[in-house]
Design an enzyme around this catalytic site. Sequence first.
Site, PDB file in Angstrom:
ATOM      1  N   GLY A 142       0.732  -1.147   0.157  1.00  0.00           N
ATOM      2  CA  GLY A 142      -0.121   0.293  -0.087  1.00  0.00           C
ATOM      3  C   GLY A 142       0.803   1.105   0.024  1.00  0.00           C
ATOM      4  N   THR A 143       0.079   2.297  -0.550  1.00  0.00           N
ATOM      5  CA  THR A 143       0.646   3.527  -0.415  1.00  0.00           C
ATOM      6  C   THR A 143       1.458   3.721  -1.822  1.00  0.00           C
ATOM      7  OG1 THR A 143       0.967   5.622   0.721  1.00  0.00           O
ATOM      8  CG2 THR A 143       2.766   3.989   0.639  1.00  0.00           C
TER       9      THR A 143
END
EC number: 3.4.25.1
Length: 230
Positions: free
Chosen positions: A35-36
Amino acid sequence: MHDPENRLTDAYEPEVGNLPNEDSGRDEENVVKTGTTTVGLSTEDGVIIATDRRASLGGRFVSNKQVQKVEQIHPTAAMTLVGSVGGAQSFIRSLRAEADLYEVRRDEPLSIHALATLAGNFARGGPYFAINPIVGGVDEEGSHVYSVDPAGGVLEDDYTVTGSGTMVATGTIEGQYDHGMSLSEARDLAIRAVNAAAERDTGSGNGVVLAEITDEGVEIDAFDDYESAE
């Protein structure tokens, strides 16, 4: 053997990147998976840092859509948050305190290279979860962007991308980046890169946080959608 307590932490601690639960040597691989998207671009006039705003639980459930993943850590520098929320925030507090202490003792700000090196030392030796941030800033030597890996490695480049949206965001930047571009052009490119990553990466999304860094300071703004940021 996997510890049930770790499994519980993995499932319920909010993340803006990854919370490792097994081999520490796989930290960087796990950050990219879970994620991100964070982007840092250097130009002759300053630095642009952009991130998405999504936090997740265990990489499967969106727990927050308004996370500010960029924090000022120095009069003319900022850093992205990647990792568990608690670990990333603790990392930034420690780094900011050390930078402030240096300035008080020496009566001068820490150089961006020294700041990034300090971040690398903290990442390698501290109790932080899969920290893989970008450090960007401006000093007497110009504009700088560094990536800091979980093992403490520090690399400077004209631009860098970290997180699970790396491949898509890098592809967007690769053919359009120029160090001579204006800050406004770099800002637009960073927004497009984060937006492109959010279209394909389930760990990224919910708007963009932008940091504009010059020799005059750091300005950070958050936007709920990519159109309003442009």
